[in-house]
Scaffold this motif. Structure first.
Motif, PDB file in Angstrom:
ATOM      1  N   ALA A 106       0.835  -1.206   0.000  1.00 43.52           N
ATOM      2  CA  ALA A 106       0.000   0.000   0.000  1.00 43.52           C
ATOM      3  C   ALA A 106       0.867   1.252   0.000  1.00 43.52           C
ATOM      4  CB  ALA A 106      -0.928  -0.005   1.207  1.00 43.52           C
ATOM      5  N   ARG A 107       1.934   1.247   0.790  1.00 42.83           N
ATOM      6  CA  ARG A 107       2.838   2.402   0.825  1.00 42.83           C
ATOM      7  C   ARG A 107       3.517   2.592  -0.525  1.00 42.83           C
ATOM      8  NH1 ARG A 107       6.938   0.618   3.697  1.00 42.83           N
ATOM      9  NH2 ARG A 107       5.833   0.812   5.677  1.00 42.83           N
ATOM     10  N   GLU A 108       3.980   1.503  -1.121  1.00 44.49           N
ATOM     11  CA  GLU A 108       4.659   1.597  -2.425  1.00 44.49           C
ATOM     12  C   GLU A 108       3.697   2.113  -3.504  1.00 44.49           C
ATOM     13  OE1 GLU A 108       6.062  -2.322  -3.084  1.00 44.49           O
ATOM     14  OE2 GLU A 108       7.495  -2.291  -1.414  1.00 44.49           O
ATOM     15  N   ALA A 109       2.480   1.585  -3.517  1.00 45.97           N
ATOM     16  CA  ALA A 109       1.504   2.024  -4.519  1.00 45.97           C
ATOM     17  C   ALA A 109       1.147   3.495  -4.333  1.00 45.97           C
ATOM     18  CB  ALA A 109       0.242   1.163  -4.421  1.00 45.97           C
ATOM     19  N   THR A 110       1.047   3.927  -3.088  1.00 47.68           N
ATOM     20  CA  THR A 110       0.730   5.323  -2.807  1.00 47.68           C
ATOM     21  C   THR A 110       1.890   6.226  -3.203  1.00 47.68           C
ATOM     22  OG1 THR A 110      -0.710   4.636  -0.989  1.00 47.68           O
ATOM     23  CG2 THR A 110      -0.002   6.931  -1.011  1.00 47.68           C
ATOM     24  N   ALA A 111       3.108   5.766  -2.964  1.00 54.40           N
ATOM     25  CA  ALA A 111       4.277   6.543  -3.382  1.00 54.40           C
ATOM     26  C   ALA A 111       4.313   6.703  -4.898  1.00 54.40           C
ATOM     27  CB  ALA A 111       5.552   5.871  -2.884  1.00 54.40           C
ATOM     28  N   ASP A 112       3.951   5.660  -5.624  1.00 50.93           N
ATOM     29  CA  ASP A 112       3.886   5.757  -7.088  1.00 50.93           C
ATOM     30  C   ASP A 112       2.845   6.792  -7.514  1.00 50.93           C
ATOM     31  OD1 ASP A 112       5.841   3.843  -7.392  1.00 50.93           O
ATOM     32  OD2 ASP A 112       4.429   2.193  -7.741  1.00 50.93           O
ATOM     33  N   LEU A 113       1.703   6.785  -6.847  1.00 49.74           N
ATOM     34  CA  LEU A 113       0.633   7.727  -7.166  1.00 49.74           C
ATOM     35  C   LEU A 113       1.087   9.167  -6.954  1.00 49.74           C
ATOM     36  CD1 LEU A 113      -2.449   8.502  -7.590  1.00 49.74           C
ATOM     37  CD2 LEU A 113      -2.634   8.284  -5.100  1.00 49.74           C
ATOM     38  N   LEU A 114       1.820   9.402  -5.876  1.00 52.91           N
ATOM     39  CA  LEU A 114       2.169  10.765  -5.480  1.00 52.91           C
ATOM     40  C   LEU A 114       3.479  11.257  -6.083  1.00 52.91           C
ATOM     41  CD1 LEU A 114       1.133  10.541  -1.716  1.00 52.91           C
ATOM     42  CD2 LEU A 114      -0.173  11.454  -3.644  1.00 52.91           C
ATOM     43  N   PRO A 161      -1.560  14.752  -8.343  1.00 54.90           N
ATOM     44  CA  PRO A 161      -2.803  14.185  -8.885  1.00 54.90           C
ATOM     45  C   PRO A 161      -3.807  15.285  -9.205  1.00 54.90           C
ATOM     46  CG  PRO A 161      -2.704  13.883  -6.517  1.00 54.90           C
ATOM     47  CD  PRO A 161      -1.413  14.526  -6.912  1.00 54.90           C
ATOM     48  N   PRO A 162      -4.934  14.946  -9.835  1.00 56.41           N
ATOM     49  CA  PRO A 162      -5.892  15.974 -10.257  1.00 56.41           C
ATOM     50  C   PRO A 162      -6.624  16.658  -9.108  1.00 56.41           C
ATOM     51  CG  PRO A 162      -6.720  13.775 -10.736  1.00 56.41           C
ATOM     52  CD  PRO A 162      -5.306  13.613 -10.340  1.00 56.41           C
ATOM     53  N   VAL A 163      -6.708  16.028  -7.951  1.00 55.33           N
ATOM     54  CA  VAL A 163      -7.315  16.645  -6.771  1.00 55.33           C
ATOM     55  C   VAL A 163      -6.365  16.437  -5.599  1.00 55.33           C
ATOM     56  CG1 VAL A 163      -9.676  16.288  -7.588  1.00 55.33           C
ATOM     57  CG2 VAL A 163      -8.594  14.566  -6.134  1.00 55.33           C
ATOM     58  N   PRO A 164      -6.498  17.243  -4.535  1.00 54.68           N
ATOM     59  CA  PRO A 164      -5.620  17.043  -3.378  1.00 54.68           C
ATOM     60  C   PRO A 164      -5.747  15.637  -2.804  1.00 54.68           C
ATOM     61  CG  PRO A 164      -6.767  19.141  -3.217  1.00 54.68           C
ATOM     62  CD  PRO A 164      -7.392  18.405  -4.364  1.00 54.68           C
ATOM     63  N   VAL A 165      -4.614  15.055  -2.460  1.00 52.28           N
ATOM     64  CA  VAL A 165      -4.574  13.727  -1.843  1.00 52.28           C
ATOM     65  C   VAL A 165      -3.913  13.833  -0.478  1.00 52.28           C
ATOM     66  CG1 VAL A 165      -3.589  11.409  -1.963  1.00 52.28           C
ATOM     67  CG2 VAL A 165      -4.577  12.441  -4.012  1.00 52.28           C
ATOM     68  N   HIS A 166      -4.637  13.350   0.539  1.00 49.08           N
ATOM     69  CA  HIS A 166      -4.075  13.189   1.866  1.00 49.08           C
ATOM     70  C   HIS A 166      -3.883  11.699   2.117  1.00 49.08           C
ATOM     71  CE1 HIS A 166      -5.696  17.263   3.585  1.00 49.08           C
ATOM     72  NE2 HIS A 166      -5.183  17.391   2.376  1.00 49.08           N
ATOM     73  N   VAL A 167      -2.930  11.363   2.943  1.00 45.63           N
ATOM     74  CA  VAL A 167      -2.693   9.961   3.284  1.00 45.63           C
ATOM     75  C   VAL A 167      -2.881   9.773   4.778  1.00 45.63           C
ATOM     76  CG1 VAL A 167      -1.019   8.083   3.337  1.00 45.63           C
ATOM     77  CG2 VAL A 167      -1.100   9.617   1.357  1.00 45.63           C
ATOM     78  N   LEU A 221       7.180  13.681  -1.396  1.00 46.67           N
ATOM     79  CA  LEU A 221       6.605  13.503  -2.729  1.00 46.67           C
ATOM     80  C   LEU A 221       5.752  14.698  -3.146  1.00 46.67           C
ATOM     81  CD1 LEU A 221       5.651   9.728  -2.459  1.00 46.67           C
ATOM     82  CD2 LEU A 221       7.677  10.748  -3.510  1.00 46.67           C
ATOM     83  N   PRO A 222       5.855  15.132  -4.396  1.00 50.34           N
ATOM     84  CA  PRO A 222       5.169  16.354  -4.836  1.00 50.34           C
ATOM     85  C   PRO A 222       3.657  16.248  -4.874  1.00 50.34           C
ATOM     86  CG  PRO A 222       6.199  15.251  -6.705  1.00 50.34           C
ATOM     87  CD  PRO A 222       6.700  14.551  -5.473  1.00 50.34           C
ATOM     88  N   GLY A 223       3.120  15.027  -4.923  1.00 55.52           N
ATOM     89  CA  GLY A 223       1.674  14.875  -5.004  1.00 55.52           C
ATOM     90  C   GLY A 223       0.963  14.814  -3.668  1.00 55.52           C
ATOM     91  N   LEU A 224       1.705  14.898  -2.562  1.00 55.11           N
ATOM     92  CA  LEU A 224       1.104  14.794  -1.239  1.00 55.11           C
ATOM     93  C   LEU A 224       0.638  16.166  -0.758  1.00 55.11           C
ATOM     94  CD1 LEU A 224       0.523  12.927   1.224  1.00 55.11           C
ATOM     95  CD2 LEU A 224       2.749  13.652   2.123  1.00 55.11           C
ATOM     96  N   SER A 225      -0.651  16.273  -0.412  1.00 49.62           N
ATOM     97  CA  SER A 225      -1.199  17.534   0.082  1.00 49.62           C
ATOM     98  C   SER A 225      -1.371  17.566   1.589  1.00 49.62           C
ATOM     99  CB  SER A 225      -2.554  17.815  -0.580  1.00 49.62           C
ATOM    100  OG  SER A 225      -2.392  18.031  -1.968  1.00 49.62           O
ATOM    101  N   ALA A 254       8.061  14.076   9.283  1.00 51.25           N
ATOM    102  CA  ALA A 254       7.422  14.281   7.983  1.00 51.25           C
ATOM    103  C   ALA A 254       7.927  15.520   7.264  1.00 51.25           C
ATOM    104  CB  ALA A 254       5.914  14.392   8.165  1.00 51.25           C
ATOM    105  N   THR A 255       8.987  16.120   7.731  1.00 50.79           N
ATOM    106  CA  THR A 255       9.505  17.321   7.085  1.00 50.79           C
ATOM    107  C   THR A 255      10.403  16.938   5.920  1.00 50.79           C
ATOM    108  OG1 THR A 255       9.435  18.536   9.161  1.00 50.79           O
ATOM    109  CG2 THR A 255      10.798  19.445   7.411  1.00 50.79           C
ATOM    110  N   PRO A 256      10.080  17.357   4.705  1.00 50.93           N
ATOM    111  CA  PRO A 256      10.930  17.035   3.548  1.00 50.93           C
ATOM    112  C   PRO A 256      12.299  17.712   3.643  1.00 50.93           C
ATOM    113  CG  PRO A 256       8.747  17.761   2.878  1.00 50.93           C
ATOM    114  CD  PRO A 256       8.882  18.079   4.331  1.00 50.93           C
ATOM    115  N   ALA A 257      13.151  17.356   2.723  1.00 44.29           N
ATOM    116  CA  ALA A 257      14.515  17.880   2.742  1.00 44.29           C
ATOM    117  C   ALA A 257      14.561  19.395   2.582  1.00 44.29           C
ATOM    118  CB  ALA A 257      15.345  17.220   1.635  1.00 44.29           C
ATOM    119  N   ASP A 258      13.574  19.982   1.873  1.00 48.62           N
ATOM    120  CA  ASP A 258      13.594  21.436   1.674  1.00 48.62           C
ATOM    121  C   ASP A 258      13.065  22.200   2.882  1.00 48.62           C
ATOM    122  OD1 ASP A 258      10.892  20.979   1.593  1.00 48.62           O
ATOM    123  OD2 ASP A 258      10.599  21.662  -0.464  1.00 48.62           O
TER     124      ASP A 258
END
Length: 278
Positions: free
Chosen positions: A47-55, A59-65, A85-89, A109-113
């Protein structure tokens, strides 16, 4: 529709990419990809791998996990894998019981930037509800709180729906006191009970909730309709805003209502919500 007032939040299990794809096309304001309760233990890594692929792309609408609970050893990997990941809102944190849970999740959960990922805390136990304001004001990355009613009902031993009203009101007050948006209602589990869902949404709206999570696309239009301002509410809000534009300070309308800053703010929110639904 705008992201300012999302009303519909649709859950989809992270280990079923085809269901997630349908959710993205459902018209929901936000899609909630679930890695927790909806996914069996032996499917969580997938599930984590599939979600990472998605994000990997927005995506066309905001996605929360919704990641796994913070006492689960999988959760640190969930947060560190998905947060860059750029697709995570946004990230929904289940079973939060203290402000330290939010602080820990924000750190992991803080990204590298260094950009803060919006976090949303789910209060699903008596302890979480007791700490509602402390949680709601715990970290600048926290963008909202809500109740997970199925777990809370079991924790409290509540036998009927109204037995949760005190907890619901407490969370609504905590969100407002912390300067957060109104909480989103918890899911309504019976997807066939259209009348029950509409009635429950009306009750939630009366308590101060705004919008609702869903478990099936057929629930989305019912939720949106329940939270749509009525013509009378729109007329009332327009009268309040018009009176406020007179710069006369606090005043009473012809129908006896008293207009002050808080009333004006609520009126503006009603009109903004009406505009986004037209």
């Amino acid at each position: 529709m705008t992201a300012e007032f999302p009303l519909t939040w649709l859950y989809a299990p992270g280990d079923r990419p085809a269901v997630v794809a349908k959710a993205l096309a459902s018209g929901a304001d936000v899609v909630l990809v679930d890695l927790e309760d909806a996914v069996a233990p032996d499917r969580k890594a997938y599930a984590r791998e599939a979600t990472a692929d998605l994000l990997g792309d927005p995506p066309p609408v905001p996605v929360h996990v919704r990641v796994n609970a913070l006492d689960n050893p999988l959760t640190e990997t969930d947060l560190k894998t998905l947060s860059p990941l750029p697709g995570l809102s946004g990230i929904r944190l289940p079973k939060v019981t203290s402000p330290f849970d939010v602080v820990r999740a924000a750190r992991e959960a803080t990204p590298a930037d260094g950009a803060a990922i919006p976090l949303y805390a789910l209060l699903e136990t008596a302890l979480g509800v007791e700490h509602a304001f402390a949680i709601a004001s715990s970290h600048r990355a926290l963008h909202g709180i809500a109740i997970g009613e199925t777990d809370l009902r079991a924790d409290l031993g509540v036998r009927n729906d109204t037995g949760l009203d005190w907890s619901r009101a407490r969370v609504v007050v905590a969100a407002r006191a912390a300067g957060l948006p109104p909480p989103v209602q918890s899911v309504y589990p019976d997807i066939r009970d259209v009348e029950g869902l509409a009635s429950s949404c009306g009750h939630g709206r009366s308590l101060g909730f705004l919008g609702r999570a869903a478990i099936h696309p057929r629930q989305l239009p019912i939720i949106e309709q329940a939270y749509r301002p009525t013509p009378a509410e729109i007329d009332s809000a327009e009268a309040v805003v018009k009176a406020a534009e007179s710069d006369a300070g606090a005043q009473a309308l012809p129908d006896g209502r008293f207009v002050d800053a808080a009333v004006v703010m609520a009126a503006h929110r009603t009109l903004a919500l009406a505009r986004r639904l037209t």
